[in-house]
Design an enzyme around this catalytic site. Sequence first.
Site, PDB file in Angstrom:
ATOM      1  N   GLU A 240      21.876 -30.510 -23.657  1.00 28.54           N
ATOM      2  CA  GLU A 240      21.433 -29.392 -22.760  1.00 28.54           C
ATOM      3  C   GLU A 240      20.884 -28.246 -23.308  1.00 28.54           C
ATOM      4  O   GLU A 240      19.888 -27.645 -22.642  1.00 28.54           O
ATOM      5  CB  GLU A 240      22.835 -29.101 -21.804  1.00 28.54           C
ATOM      6  CG  GLU A 240      23.210 -30.058 -21.261  1.00 28.54           C
ATOM      7  CD  GLU A 240      24.346 -29.842 -20.308  1.00 28.54           C
ATOM      8  OE1 GLU A 240      24.356 -28.855 -19.406  1.00 28.54           O
ATOM      9  OE2 GLU A 240      25.794 -30.175 -20.257  1.00 28.54           O
ATOM     10  N   HIS A 256      33.452 -51.020 -36.702  1.00 26.44           N
ATOM     11  CA  HIS A 256      33.300 -52.271 -36.062  1.00 26.44           C
ATOM     12  C   HIS A 256      32.000 -52.578 -35.347  1.00 26.44           C
ATOM     13  O   HIS A 256      31.968 -53.788 -34.600  1.00 26.44           O
ATOM     14  CB  HIS A 256      34.574 -52.479 -35.400  1.00 26.44           C
ATOM     15  CG  HIS A 256      35.930 -52.213 -36.053  1.00 26.44           C
ATOM     16  ND1 HIS A 256      36.508 -53.159 -36.786  1.00 26.44           N
ATOM     17  CD2 HIS A 256      36.478 -50.865 -36.298  1.00 26.44           C
ATOM     18  CE1 HIS A 256      37.632 -52.597 -37.597  1.00 26.44           C
ATOM     19  NE2 HIS A 256      37.667 -51.277 -37.068  1.00 26.44           N
ATOM     20  N   LYS A 351      21.019 -32.093  -8.294  1.00 22.49           N
ATOM     21  CA  LYS A 351      22.203 -31.536  -7.224  1.00 22.49           C
ATOM     22  C   LYS A 351      21.441 -31.305  -6.160  1.00 22.49           C
ATOM     23  O   LYS A 351      22.047 -31.573  -5.066  1.00 22.49           O
ATOM     24  CB  LYS A 351      22.876 -30.412  -7.853  1.00 22.49           C
ATOM     25  CG  LYS A 351      23.884 -30.781  -9.150  1.00 22.49           C
ATOM     26  CD  LYS A 351      24.690 -29.704  -9.760  1.00 22.49           C
ATOM     27  CE  LYS A 351      25.597 -30.207 -10.798  1.00 22.49           C
ATOM     28  NZ  LYS A 351      26.279 -29.046 -11.496  1.00 22.49           N
TER      29      LYS A 351
END
Length: 356
Positions: A240, A256, A351
């Site tokens: 950001e 892993h 948004k």
Amino acid sequence: MEPFNLDDDTLLAAHDPSDMLGAIYGLPEQMEEAVRLMEHTGAKFDASLVQTIVVTGLGGSAVGGDMLRTYAGDKCPVPILVNRSYTLPSYVGKDTLVIAVSYSGNTEETLSAYADAKARGAQIVAVTSGGILKKQAWEDGHAVITVPGGLQPRAAAGYLFIPQLMLLQQAGLLPEGHAEIEETVRLLREMRKLLAPASPTEQNLAKQTALRLYGKIPLIHGAVGLTEVIAYRWKTQINENAQTPAFAHCYPELNHNEIVGFDVPQELIEKLEIITLTCSRNHPRVQKRIEITAGEVLAAASCGQTELAALGESDLAQMFSLLYLGDYASAYLAALYGLDPTPVEKIEYLKRRLAD
Ligand code: PA5
């Protein structure tokens, strides 16, 4: 493009508290203000009923919940989950404390999760600077902790985290922790003497870290416990603030799977810069894993590697010391690219489009 000079006068100029570098500088005062706010706020719930805690929020408003979950992991008698969805897990009911966190108070996923919590009769506390969440929670008779507005949500980590921490401390769900908060505030004030824009690159670890990350794809490694969520915070702050890709993973899980993936394609591996965040609270076997991974397994990989250690004594100070370094480093990385770290136009666009 030539990188911006981080010791240039324009960076040294005084920063408004609402711009990103000014807000980062003000984090210790923000934490102190949040403590004062909580000392005078009677946001109460019935702790004797609480069997689970769910913090619901997104992005910059979820990070405080992440930190609460990891900080409280070995201290809180009930489980804490961070929810980033429109709905809550099926076990949420009357014996759940739901902390709904939205800095703006207008995030649709959080408002939807709030409505879900209300429908299920959960105990609810809202943490917000205003917006619809504040209005609805007031009208519904739920506790509201109103924090000061005017910042980007990710720059309000003190306002959003401290109230959640103190809420649980005041209810007896976490041990009293005033000394830890004081140590953290003191440490951040010390740190910023060396990390703020006025501190030149040769003594400024955040500027040095930004220079290592310039032109690279940051890969931030933390470890289960205190640094996992801070690694994720670094990733999102780099996304950001510096508007660049970044990734995060954590020990021991990365041992892993991810460690196998540093062979090809060479030209992309060379573009990676691994930052490993360590702290003295790591499980000793995890610490050994970090040493073997960095020193042996990835020693021949063509990516860069740097280890950065937390400062301070307490869990809280160690978490915030690494968060603070990452916040500054991401803002300096933006400066190196000639970018303003404050606006997040793509998030705002999305948004707006969803609200159409
Ligand atoms: O950094 C940001 O701006 C976002 O991650 C926001 O925090 C996110 O979109 C949620 O908004 P709010 O924090 O206002 O609930």
